[in-house]
Design a protein around this motif. Structure first.
Motif, PDB file in Angstrom:
ATOM      1  N   ALA A 140       0.833  -1.200   0.000  1.00 38.18           N
ATOM      2  CA  ALA A 140       0.000   0.000   0.000  1.00 38.18           C
ATOM      3  C   ALA A 140       0.873   1.257   0.000  1.00 38.18           C
ATOM      4  O   ALA A 140       1.912   1.283   0.637  1.00 38.18           O
ATOM      5  CB  ALA A 140      -0.919   0.013   1.224  1.00 38.18           C
ATOM      6  N   PRO A 141       0.426   2.302  -0.722  1.00 37.90           N
ATOM      7  CA  PRO A 141       1.205   3.549  -0.715  1.00 37.90           C
ATOM      8  C   PRO A 141       1.198   4.161   0.690  1.00 37.90           C
ATOM      9  O   PRO A 141       0.212   4.100   1.410  1.00 37.90           O
ATOM     10  CB  PRO A 141       0.483   4.449  -1.708  1.00 37.90           C
ATOM     11  N   ARG A 142       2.319   4.720   1.035  1.00 36.19           N
ATOM     12  CA  ARG A 142       2.460   5.360   2.359  1.00 36.19           C
ATOM     13  C   ARG A 142       1.776   6.715   2.347  1.00 36.19           C
ATOM     14  O   ARG A 142       1.881   7.469   1.395  1.00 36.19           O
ATOM     15  CB  ARG A 142       3.937   5.560   2.702  1.00 36.19           C
ATOM     16  N   ARG A 143       1.084   6.992   3.437  1.00 39.38           N
ATOM     17  CA  ARG A 143       0.431   8.312   3.576  1.00 39.38           C
ATOM     18  C   ARG A 143       1.389   9.260   4.275  1.00 39.38           C
ATOM     19  O   ARG A 143       2.057   8.866   5.231  1.00 39.38           O
ATOM     20  CB  ARG A 143      -0.838   8.179   4.388  1.00 39.38           C
ATOM     21  N   PRO A 144       1.420  10.519   3.806  1.00 41.37           N
ATOM     22  CA  PRO A 144       2.351  11.486   4.444  1.00 41.37           C
ATOM     23  C   PRO A 144       1.918  11.894   5.822  1.00 41.37           C
ATOM     24  O   PRO A 144       0.857  11.769   6.266  1.00 41.37           O
ATOM     25  CB  PRO A 144       2.326  12.673   3.506  1.00 41.37           C
TER      26      PRO A 144
END
Length: 144
Positions: A140-144
């Motif tokens: 999953a893409p990392r959230r900032p």
């Protein structure tokens, strides 16, 4: 519950069940594969759970078929991801959530009569979506 053996262990594992029980597991595994393949074309049927059940049945019945299923180009990576990490690829999760929303939404609007049935199906769809959303995704893409 017993976990399926790792792909490397398939050739060395021994059957713990008698022949009739292995035959029953092989039959169930085949049924679950067929349902999983139908799920590719019918959004109402979930593909992944049926394939996970098929893998569990084949692990208890046939080393050869279990090995074959794990090395299929379409199903193998998904099954290996679940077996090794108890996770689901992010893209597959997004697709599953979209198909759940679409199939339940269309069914509720066009095919389910009466508000009690529509409400029950809506709640069922939300519970299924919540369960899928809670499955971890390692990519999953990392959230900032």
């Amino acid at each position: 519950m017993d976990r399926e053996p790792a792909a490397d262990d398939v050739r060395t594992m021994h059957h713990r069940h008698s022949f009739p029980v292995r035959l029953l597991f092989a039959g169930l595994g085949t049924l679950f594969v067929l349902l999983g393949v139908l799920g590719i074309f019918l959004p109402v049927l979930p593909t992944t759970p049926f394939l996970l059940l098929a893998a569990a049945c084949y692990a208890r019945s046939s080393r050869r078929i279990y090995h074959w299923l794990l090395h299929q180009p379409h199903f193998g990576p998904l099954l290996s991801e679940w077996r090794e990490h108890r996770s689901m690829p992010y893209r597959a999760k997004r697709k599953a959530l979209l198909l759940v929303a679409l199939s339940f939404g269309v069914s509720i609007v066009f095919f389910v009569p009466g508000w009690p049935a529509k409400l029950a199906m809506g709640i069922g769809g939300m519970l299924l979506a919540a369960w899928i959303a809670r499955i971890p995704s390692r990519d999953a893409p990392r959230r900032p």
